[in-house]
Design a protein around this motif. Structure first.
Motif, PDB file in Angstrom:
ATOM      1  N   LYS A  78       0.835  -1.211   0.000  1.00  0.00           N
ATOM      2  CA  LYS A  78       0.000   0.000   0.000  1.00  0.00           C
ATOM      3  C   LYS A  78       0.869   1.259   0.000  1.00  0.00           C
ATOM      4  CE  LYS A  78      -2.834  -1.236   3.542  1.00  0.00           C
ATOM      5  NZ  LYS A  78      -3.902  -1.141   4.551  1.00  0.00           N
ATOM      6  N   TYR A  82       0.879   4.025  -2.857  1.00  0.00           N
ATOM      7  CA  TYR A  82       0.479   5.393  -2.532  1.00  0.00           C
ATOM      8  C   TYR A  82       1.578   6.380  -2.970  1.00  0.00           C
ATOM      9  CZ  TYR A  82      -0.699   9.512   0.260  1.00  0.00           C
ATOM     10  OH  TYR A  82      -0.991  10.795   0.658  1.00  0.00           O
ATOM     11  N   PHE A 253      -9.095   9.914   2.956  1.00  0.00           N
ATOM     12  CA  PHE A 253      -8.514   8.599   3.257  1.00  0.00           C
ATOM     13  C   PHE A 253      -8.055   8.487   4.712  1.00  0.00           C
ATOM     14  CE2 PHE A 253      -8.135   8.993  -1.367  1.00  0.00           C
ATOM     15  CZ  PHE A 253      -8.809   7.838  -1.735  1.00  0.00           C
ATOM     16  N   VAL A 409      -2.616   8.105   6.157  1.00  0.00           N
ATOM     17  CA  VAL A 409      -3.544   7.317   5.328  1.00  0.00           C
ATOM     18  C   VAL A 409      -3.374   5.817   5.603  1.00  0.00           C
ATOM     19  CG1 VAL A 409      -4.053   6.643   2.935  1.00  0.00           C
ATOM     20  CG2 VAL A 409      -3.760   9.056   3.509  1.00  0.00           C
ATOM     21  N   ARG A 412      -4.617   4.813   9.038  1.00  0.00           N
ATOM     22  CA  ARG A 412      -6.084   4.751   9.085  1.00  0.00           C
ATOM     23  C   ARG A 412      -6.573   3.455   8.448  1.00  0.00           C
ATOM     24  NH1 ARG A 412      -9.324   6.816  12.261  1.00  0.00           N
ATOM     25  NH2 ARG A 412      -9.207   9.012  11.733  1.00  0.00           N
ATOM     26  N   SER A 413      -5.963   3.106   7.295  1.00  0.00           N
ATOM     27  CA  SER A 413      -6.439   1.914   6.591  1.00  0.00           C
ATOM     28  C   SER A 413      -6.168   0.641   7.396  1.00  0.00           C
ATOM     29  CB  SER A 413      -5.787   1.819   5.210  1.00  0.00           C
ATOM     30  OG  SER A 413      -4.445   1.403   5.358  1.00  0.00           O
ATOM     31  N   GLU A 414      -5.198   0.715   8.309  1.00  0.00           N
ATOM     32  CA  GLU A 414      -4.889  -0.453   9.124  1.00  0.00           C
ATOM     33  C   GLU A 414      -5.591  -0.397  10.478  1.00  0.00           C
ATOM     34  OE1 GLU A 414      -2.825  -3.184   8.549  1.00  0.00           O
ATOM     35  OE2 GLU A 414      -2.865  -2.554   6.469  1.00  0.00           O
TER      36      GLU A 414
END
Ligand code: ASP
Length: 424
Positions: A78, A82, A253, A409, A412-414
């Motif tokens: 990721k 990104y 995000f 970002v 947050r996604s994790e």
């Protein structure tokens, strides 16, 4: 008064003093400011000193605490995705504005020749440096260090990251007693690094003054005038990238209010601006991510050292504008195909650039060559060198801002972002 405000005061008073010394040609003041410069250099060396122990300890702890190598692979994928995407967007913004404004069209031949000859010698040195740079295969092979101590000594962050991840993963598989002994040691080193950063940052306002004032005092204002449109196009591009790309990434995000994000991380771009080095700023970037933005250690210790080495949106954007500017000056039209090549090579070249002052102008040579401007490399570089220092400061500030956005970002996604109630 918070740290960002103190740094800003140091910065502004440095700029002001430099402008006064320059505008009134006060040689005595210029000499004093010049004599202060080693103070700033000492400070940069001081924070750079913390980078290796901090990165190794923090990444070792981060990897070992992940407990799952698949998670590391996922975060890695990721992060790289990104970084590459935002860098390509940055290049496109740079190309877009350069096509619109055409900064190279306003430069007449006399100015062109004057600028080229003034910086000719300096340009020769940069071109030589670029020619001695390793190729793609060698660069990839060098990520695996033959000797980790040597990688640390040579400040080769990519190789050090590779070594640390492998050992961190291995440590996580050890039996409890052994694992705790090693991790306890790295926890100590990590804690001590944070304390040292705290000490060094106390000196930041003075150091920033000592770094900025002599540069501004030496700066030729006449130079800025002839390269003003070019410099403004770079600045406008950088501004748009922060405003559009980063603000959207943070809002949509990372799901943090952009105002909160930017106010909590503002000392990082200020220090990057003053040092022109993503690597020297790294200890502060990591601390800010963890303390002020609530990014977990396992994310920040991986995403940020990697970002300081491979993610340079500001640099890539600047390279796009510089290539267009040089092409326009020499009347060489770059079509859509060539501009796509610029998107690819500038994105990759910014990966190859080290996070140190002026690295971007050396890798710019690769981009110039890729679109057939090889014959104009030396003269072209000489042309833009006069304003490179100031643009370096600005693009470095954008580079580190991009790293922090990514950390937020990915965290947050994790599910590993816990914004503290108040910024520290
Ligand atoms: N100074 C930049 C950095 O450290 C690299 C460059 O654009 O020259 O991020």
């Amino acid at each position: 008064m918070g740290l960002p405000t103190k740094i800003l005061i140091g910065l502004l008073s440095g700029v002001l003093t430099g402008v006064v010394a320059n505008a009134l040609s006060l040689n005595w003041l210029k000499n004093i400011l010049q004599a202060l410069e080693p103070l700033g250099t000492a400070w940069i060396q001081g924070i750079t000193m913390v980078v290796i122990p901090l990165v190794v300890a923090s990444l070792m702890l981060g990897t070992a605490s992940l407990g799952d190598l698949r998670k590391l692979g996922r975060i890695g994928g990721k992060t790289i995705g990104y970084y590459m995407t935002t860098t390509a967007v940055a290049v496109m913004i740079g190309l877009g504005i350069s096509n619109l404004v055409r900064p190279g069209n306003g430069i007449d031949e006399a100015t062109r020749n004057a600028l080229s000859s003034r910086f000719e010698q300096d340009a020769v040195g940069r071109v030589d440096l670029a020619e001695n740079a390793p190729g793609v295969v060698e660069t990839l092979l060098n990520i695996i260090p033959r000797n980790p101590v040597q990688a640390a000594a040579e400040f080769d962050l990519l190789a050090l990251i590779f070594f640390t991840i492998v050992f961190g993963a291995a440590i996580s598989t050890l039996e409890f007693k052994k694992r705790d002994a090693v991790l306890g040691f790295f926890e100590g080193i990590n804690g001590a690094s944070v304390v040292v950063i705290g000490w060094i940052m106390k000196l930041a306002p003075v150091a920033v003054f000592a770094l900025i004032a002599p540069i501004v005092a030496q700066f030729g204002l006449d130079l800025l005038r002839s390269l003003l449109v070019y410099a403004l196009v770079v600045v406008a591009g950088l501004f748009l990238h922060v405003l559009i790309t980063y603000t959207s990434a943070v809002r949509f995000f990372a799901r943090i209010k952009p105002r909160t994000f930017f106010s909590r991380m503002s000392s990082v771009p200020l220090v990057a601006f003053s040092t022109s080095s993503s690597s020297a700023t790294l200890p502060l970037t990591m601390e800010t991510a963890e303390e002020n933005l609530g990014v977990s250690k396992s994310v920040s210790s991986f995403v940020l050292p990697l970002g300081a080495t491979i993610n340079m949106d500001g640099t890539a954007l600047y390279q796009a504008v510089a290539v267009m500017f040089i092409a326009q000056i020499y009347g060489i039209p770059l079509g859509v195909g060539e501009q796509l090549v610029v998107v690819m090579t500038a994105t990759l070249a910014s990966v190859g650039a080290a996070g140190v002052p002026s690295a971007g102008i050396i890798t710019l040579i690769i981009v110039l060559n890729s679109v057939g401007l090889g014959a104009h490399v030396q003269a072209g570089i000489a042309l833009i060198l006069g304003v490179d220092r100031i643009l370096d400061m600005l693009r470095t500030a954008v580079n580190v801002t991009g790293d922090l956005c990514c950390a937020a970002v990915i965290a947050r996604s994790e599910g590993e972002l816990e914004l503290p109630d108040r910024g520290v």
